[in-house]
Design a protein around this motif. Structure first.
Motif, PDB file in Angstrom:
ATOM      1  N   LEU A   1      -4.713 -10.827  11.599  1.00  0.00           N
ATOM      2  CA  LEU A   1      -4.751  -9.798  10.565  1.00  0.00           C
ATOM      3  C   LEU A   1      -5.526 -10.350   9.382  1.00  0.00           C
ATOM      4  O   LEU A   1      -5.370 -11.518   9.004  1.00  0.00           O
ATOM      5  CB  LEU A   1      -3.341  -9.436  10.111  1.00  0.00           C
ATOM      6  N   ALA A   2      -6.375  -9.510   8.776  1.00  0.00           N
ATOM      7  CA  ALA A   2      -7.175  -9.943   7.629  1.00  0.00           C
ATOM      8  C   ALA A   2      -7.493  -8.735   6.759  1.00  0.00           C
ATOM      9  O   ALA A   2      -7.359  -7.588   7.185  1.00  0.00           O
ATOM     10  CB  ALA A   2      -8.468 -10.619   8.097  1.00  0.00           C
ATOM     11  N   ARG A   3      -7.931  -9.020   5.537  1.00  0.00           N
ATOM     12  CA  ARG A   3      -8.313  -7.933   4.633  1.00  0.00           C
ATOM     13  C   ARG A   3      -9.755  -7.507   4.840  1.00  0.00           C
ATOM     14  O   ARG A   3     -10.150  -6.432   4.379  1.00  0.00           O
ATOM     15  CB  ARG A   3      -8.097  -8.367   3.168  1.00  0.00           C
TER      16      ARG A   3
ATOM     17  N   MET B   1      -8.813  -0.722  12.307  1.00  0.00           N
ATOM     18  CA  MET B   1      -9.628  -0.903  11.100  1.00  0.00           C
ATOM     19  C   MET B   1      -9.188   0.110  10.054  1.00  0.00           C
ATOM     20  O   MET B   1      -8.836   1.240  10.367  1.00  0.00           O
ATOM     21  CB  MET B   1     -11.106  -0.699  11.420  1.00  0.00           C
ATOM     22  N   PRO B   2      -9.159  -0.293   8.784  1.00  0.00           N
ATOM     23  CA  PRO B   2      -8.794   0.654   7.738  1.00  0.00           C
ATOM     24  C   PRO B   2      -9.899   1.691   7.555  1.00  0.00           C
ATOM     25  O   PRO B   2     -11.047   1.463   7.941  1.00  0.00           O
ATOM     26  CB  PRO B   2      -8.628  -0.226   6.506  1.00  0.00           C
ATOM     27  N   GLY B   3      -9.547   2.817   6.990  1.00  0.00           N
ATOM     28  CA  GLY B   3     -10.589   3.813   6.735  1.00  0.00           C
ATOM     29  C   GLY B   3     -10.070   5.224   6.648  1.00  0.00           C
ATOM     30  O   GLY B   3     -10.717   6.088   6.053  1.00  0.00           O
ATOM     31  N   LEU B   4      -8.910   5.515   7.229  1.00  0.00           N
ATOM     32  CA  LEU B   4      -8.333   6.848   7.142  1.00  0.00           C
ATOM     33  C   LEU B   4      -7.238   6.853   6.075  1.00  0.00           C
ATOM     34  O   LEU B   4      -6.570   5.839   5.850  1.00  0.00           O
ATOM     35  CB  LEU B   4      -7.748   7.285   8.480  1.00  0.00           C
ATOM     36  N   VAL B   5      -7.061   8.006   5.457  1.00  0.00           N
ATOM     37  CA  VAL B   5      -6.014   8.165   4.439  1.00  0.00           C
ATOM     38  C   VAL B   5      -5.301   9.480   4.701  1.00  0.00           C
ATOM     39  O   VAL B   5      -5.939  10.518   4.900  1.00  0.00           O
ATOM     40  CB  VAL B   5      -6.599   8.164   3.009  1.00  0.00           C
TER      41      VAL B   5
ATOM     42  N   GLY C   1      -3.293  -0.939   5.603  1.00  0.00           N
ATOM     43  CA  GLY C   1      -4.711  -0.911   5.292  1.00  0.00           C
ATOM     44  C   GLY C   1      -5.436  -2.208   5.572  1.00  0.00           C
ATOM     45  O   GLY C   1      -6.349  -2.590   4.837  1.00  0.00           O
ATOM     46  N   LEU C   2      -5.071  -2.891   6.657  1.00  0.00           N
ATOM     47  CA  LEU C   2      -5.666  -4.179   7.015  1.00  0.00           C
ATOM     48  C   LEU C   2      -6.518  -4.042   8.282  1.00  0.00           C
ATOM     49  O   LEU C   2      -6.457  -3.049   8.997  1.00  0.00           O
ATOM     50  CB  LEU C   2      -4.568  -5.215   7.281  1.00  0.00           C
ATOM     51  N   TRP C   3      -7.296  -5.081   8.535  1.00  0.00           N
ATOM     52  CA  TRP C   3      -7.996  -5.239   9.806  1.00  0.00           C
ATOM     53  C   TRP C   3      -7.094  -6.035  10.745  1.00  0.00           C
ATOM     54  O   TRP C   3      -6.503  -7.043  10.335  1.00  0.00           O
ATOM     55  CB  TRP C   3      -9.315  -5.986   9.626  1.00  0.00           C
ATOM     56  N   GLY C   4      -6.978  -5.586  11.984  1.00  0.00           N
ATOM     57  CA  GLY C   4      -6.175  -6.312  12.955  1.00  0.00           C
ATOM     58  C   GLY C   4      -6.816  -6.266  14.325  1.00  0.00           C
ATOM     59  O   GLY C   4      -7.383  -5.247  14.715  1.00  0.00           O
ATOM     60  N   LEU C   5      -6.726  -7.374  15.050  1.00  0.00           N
ATOM     61  CA  LEU C   5      -7.290  -7.450  16.404  1.00  0.00           C
ATOM     62  C   LEU C   5      -6.235  -7.914  17.392  1.00  0.00           C
ATOM     63  O   LEU C   5      -5.637  -8.975  17.224  1.00  0.00           O
ATOM     64  CB  LEU C   5      -8.469  -8.422  16.448  1.00  0.00           C
ATOM     65  N   ARG C   6      -6.012  -7.096  18.407  1.00  0.00           N
ATOM     66  CA  ARG C   6      -5.296  -7.507  19.611  1.00  0.00           C
ATOM     67  C   ARG C   6      -6.366  -7.947  20.603  1.00  0.00           C
ATOM     68  O   ARG C   6      -7.262  -7.174  20.952  1.00  0.00           O
ATOM     69  CB  ARG C   6      -4.504  -6.329  20.189  1.00  0.00           C
TER      70      ARG C   6
ATOM     71  N   ARG D   1       0.806  -1.213   0.000  1.00  0.00           N
ATOM     72  CA  ARG D   1       0.000   0.000   0.000  1.00  0.00           C
ATOM     73  C   ARG D   1       0.847   1.275   0.000  1.00  0.00           C
ATOM     74  O   ARG D   1       0.360   2.340  -0.357  1.00  0.00           O
ATOM     75  CB  ARG D   1      -0.935   0.008   1.225  1.00  0.00           C
ATOM     76  N   VAL D   2       2.100   1.156   0.436  1.00  0.00           N
ATOM     77  CA  VAL D   2       3.005   2.308   0.464  1.00  0.00           C
ATOM     78  C   VAL D   2       4.349   1.855  -0.100  1.00  0.00           C
ATOM     79  O   VAL D   2       5.264   1.511   0.649  1.00  0.00           O
ATOM     80  CB  VAL D   2       3.185   2.872   1.888  1.00  0.00           C
ATOM     81  N   PRO D   3       4.494   1.802  -1.427  1.00  0.00           N
ATOM     82  CA  PRO D   3       5.768   1.382  -2.011  1.00  0.00           C
ATOM     83  C   PRO D   3       6.920   2.223  -1.467  1.00  0.00           C
ATOM     84  O   PRO D   3       6.843   3.444  -1.401  1.00  0.00           O
ATOM     85  CB  PRO D   3       5.563   1.612  -3.507  1.00  0.00           C
ATOM     86  N   GLY D   4       7.963   1.557  -1.027  1.00  0.00           N
ATOM     87  CA  GLY D   4       9.082   2.257  -0.420  1.00  0.00           C
ATOM     88  C   GLY D   4       8.877   2.556   1.044  1.00  0.00           C
ATOM     89  O   GLY D   4       9.746   3.152   1.676  1.00  0.00           O
ATOM     90  N   GLY D   5       7.744   2.120   1.612  1.00  0.00           N
ATOM     91  CA  GLY D   5       7.447   2.369   3.017  1.00  0.00           C
ATOM     92  C   GLY D   5       7.691   1.131   3.863  1.00  0.00           C
ATOM     93  O   GLY D   5       7.698  -0.001   3.358  1.00  0.00           O
ATOM     94  N   LEU D   6       7.897   1.330   5.159  1.00  0.00           N
ATOM     95  CA  LEU D   6       8.046   0.211   6.079  1.00  0.00           C
ATOM     96  C   LEU D   6       6.725  -0.530   6.222  1.00  0.00           C
ATOM     97  O   LEU D   6       5.651   0.074   6.145  1.00  0.00           O
ATOM     98  CB  LEU D   6       8.511   0.716   7.447  1.00  0.00           C
ATOM     99  N   PRO D   7       6.767  -1.844   6.458  1.00  0.00           N
ATOM    100  CA  PRO D   7       5.523  -2.616   6.580  1.00  0.00           C
ATOM    101  C   PRO D   7       4.910  -2.554   7.963  1.00  0.00           C
ATOM    102  O   PRO D   7       3.740  -2.880   8.130  1.00  0.00           O
ATOM    103  CB  PRO D   7       5.983  -4.040   6.265  1.00  0.00           C
ATOM    104  N   GLY D   8       5.698  -2.157   8.970  1.00  0.00           N
ATOM    105  CA  GLY D   8       5.225  -2.237  10.343  1.00  0.00           C
ATOM    106  C   GLY D   8       5.526  -3.604  10.924  1.00  0.00           C
ATOM    107  O   GLY D   8       5.522  -4.618  10.229  1.00  0.00           O
TER     108      GLY D   8
END
Length: 512
Positions: free
Chosen positions: A290-292, A475-479, A261-266, A219-226
């Motif tokens: 983690l899921a889409r 949750m994804p949704g902000l840009v 830009g994924l869904w993730g649950l802790r 989603r962010v070419p050249g960016g860290l994945p986290g």
């Protein structure tokens, strides 16, 4: 070739290939037209602007040497030309590079480029080992057909845990059975297709690893994945897996979910078995996914969460200004705009209350100290016995951890218990809304100081869920500036499934 071959074009192309082979960052930057409109694309995404391209180049160790198998030039007037080069990497395979060259005051420069290279069968920055599948799931379950990437902290039958460090992997022994969190997914029909990479010992949220490399962020070419769930997150974001099984101590699910830009649950602390999972800091470690899509995340969570322990939660929301102000200004603006949009759309049924929480610096320091003391207790003996095996960032954290004495730890444990009580009182059963990270994905070329600054700001926000043992959804949704940013919900303990339902409703409001 069509038209007359432009003077100097082939010489420029050959010089570019020489600079590429030498990995000469300065020379390579000079071959691209400066400015915000220059383009470079490949299978991982599109880089826009010469600065982004230069940053991407600077973060790469280099490319495999290649020869030119065929070269096709199409002149476009006198000032532009299209070059399509078929190359042959010395490692095998083939590739095609398409470049639009422009004649500028500095000579011939690339205005746009598209790179098509032979894809590796397995990207070692994402996967430690893969199978077809590695472990097959039961037939007919609710997760039938779901492909799972398992973070390299979980025991998987027949394989040793590697924890992102090859020396640790070599010293390990193959597990005789899989961790309960793995077997729960298998029992529901999901199949494990591979063990995915992690930041060393999960002691990072950047997504880098000096041994296996940095996974891509599509989603962010050249960016860290986290990180530290970098491998499962990248696998899911790229569509190589449907579900990532991961851990979250201080944000290791929520941060990569936000960046990609994924869904993730802790999950709520203690709600999912940590049996067969390599610990970092047991007071804060949790299992999650983690899921889409939110639907798959709910289905995965339902396989491991005890429904009798799950509690309902009222749709009452709060925002803490201190947490929002810890984020970068553009993140603050995107968050405020999203909350305003959800309020106007009726997705936040009651007014969002503004609350105050104890100074974040104090809470973060308490969390950081206890986490470090437990990390040293978990791995200090091994770290001492294997000097020089850790990357510099993780090594520095273990060095800090080694200096914490018993009295300092005890004092902060008392502070931690008090902080948990104060958080319970401040939230009062309500849902805390906040940005999932302090920024969007930093560039791979960012300095160590920049990454550490982002890390500290993000952890000051994400550590609250760890302190309280709360579930938290990203949750994804902000840009922000074209890059994804997660909206985070933190709920009362054991409200995991109800929290996911609320998040799915808010996602509809942000999509509308």
């Amino acid at each position: 070739m069509t038209g007359e071959l432009p003077d100097g074009l082939l010489a420029a192309f050959e010089a570019y290939e020489d600079a590429l082979a030498a990995n000469d960052h300065e020379a390579l930057a000079g071959f691209f037209v400066p400015g915000p409109h220059t383009l470079r694309g490949d299978a991982t995404g599109l880089l826009v602007g010469s600065e982004a391209i230069a940053g991407f180049r600077a973060s790469r160790p280099g490319v495999v040497r290649r020869g030119i198998r065929s070269l096709h030039v199409r002149a476009i007037g006198t000032e532009h030309a299209l070059i399509v080069a078929e190359n042959a990497p010395v490692a095998g395979g083939a590739g095609v590079v398409t470049q639009l060259w422009s004649r500028t005051a500095a000579g011939w420069q690339i205005e746009a480029a598209q790179v098509a290279a032979s894809a590796p069968a397995v990207d070692p920055s994402i996967w430690r080992v893969v199978g077809t599948p590695l472990l097959a799931g039961a037939s007919g379950g609710a997760l039938s057909g779901v492909r799972v990437a398992v973070k390299d902290l979980f025991e998987v039958a027949g394989f040793a845990v590697g924890a992102g460090n090859p020396d640790y992997l070599r010293s390990g022994t193959a597990a005789t059975e899989s961790a309960p969190a793995v077997t729960a997914l298998l029992g529901a029909g999901a199949s494990v297709i591979g063990i995915a990479q992690t930041d060393e010992f999960a002691y990072s949220i950047a997504g880098t690893n000096v041994h296996s490399g940095t996974p891509p962020n599509p989603r962010v070419p050249g960016g860290l994945p986290g990180g530290s769930s970098s491998g499962p997150a990248a696998a899911v974001a790229l569509g190589q897996a449907d579900l990532g099984l991961a851990t979250d101590t201080a944000g290791s699910i929520r941060v990569p979910a936000s960046y990609q830009g994924l869904w993730g649950l802790r999950t709520s602390h203690g709600s999912v078995s940590l049996g067969g999972v390599l610990p970092l800091a047991p007071s804060f470690d949790t299992v999650g996914w983690l899921a889409r899509t939110s639907g798959l995340l709910v289905s995965a969570a339902a396989t491991s969460l005890d429904p009798e322990r799950q509690l309902p939660v009222a749709a009452r929301f709060v925002v803490c200004g201190q947490l929002v102000f810890a984020a970068e200004e553009d993140v603050q603006a995107a968050f405020v705009e999203a909350i305003d949009r959800l309020e106007r759309g009726g997705y936040l049924p009651e007014p969002v209350d503004i609350i105050t929480i104890d100074p974040l610096a104090d809470l973060f320091e308490t969390f950081r100290t206890v986490q470090a003391a437990e990390a040293w207790r978990s791995h200090g003996d091994w770290v001492d016995a294997h000097p020089g095996t850790l990357g510099p960032d993780v090594r520095s954290r273990f060095a800090f951890a080694s200096l914490i004495d018993a009295d300092e730890e005890a004092g902060h444990r008392g502070d931690l218990a008090e902080a948990r009580d104060r958080l319970d009182a401040a939230l009062d059963g309500r849902i805390l809304l906040l940005p999932a990270a302090s920024s969007t994905a930093p560039a791979r070329s960012a300095s160590g100081a920049q990454i550490e600054r982002v890390r500290a700001a993000t952890l000051s926000m994400t550590c609250l869920a760890g302190i309280g043992g709360y579930p938290s959804v990203s949750m994804p949704g902000l840009v922000v500036g074209g890059a994804p940013l997660g909206l985070s919900l933190v709920g009362p303990r054991y409200s995991d499934l109800a929290l996911l339902d609320l998040a799915a409703g808010l996602a509809e409001g942000l999509e509308g």
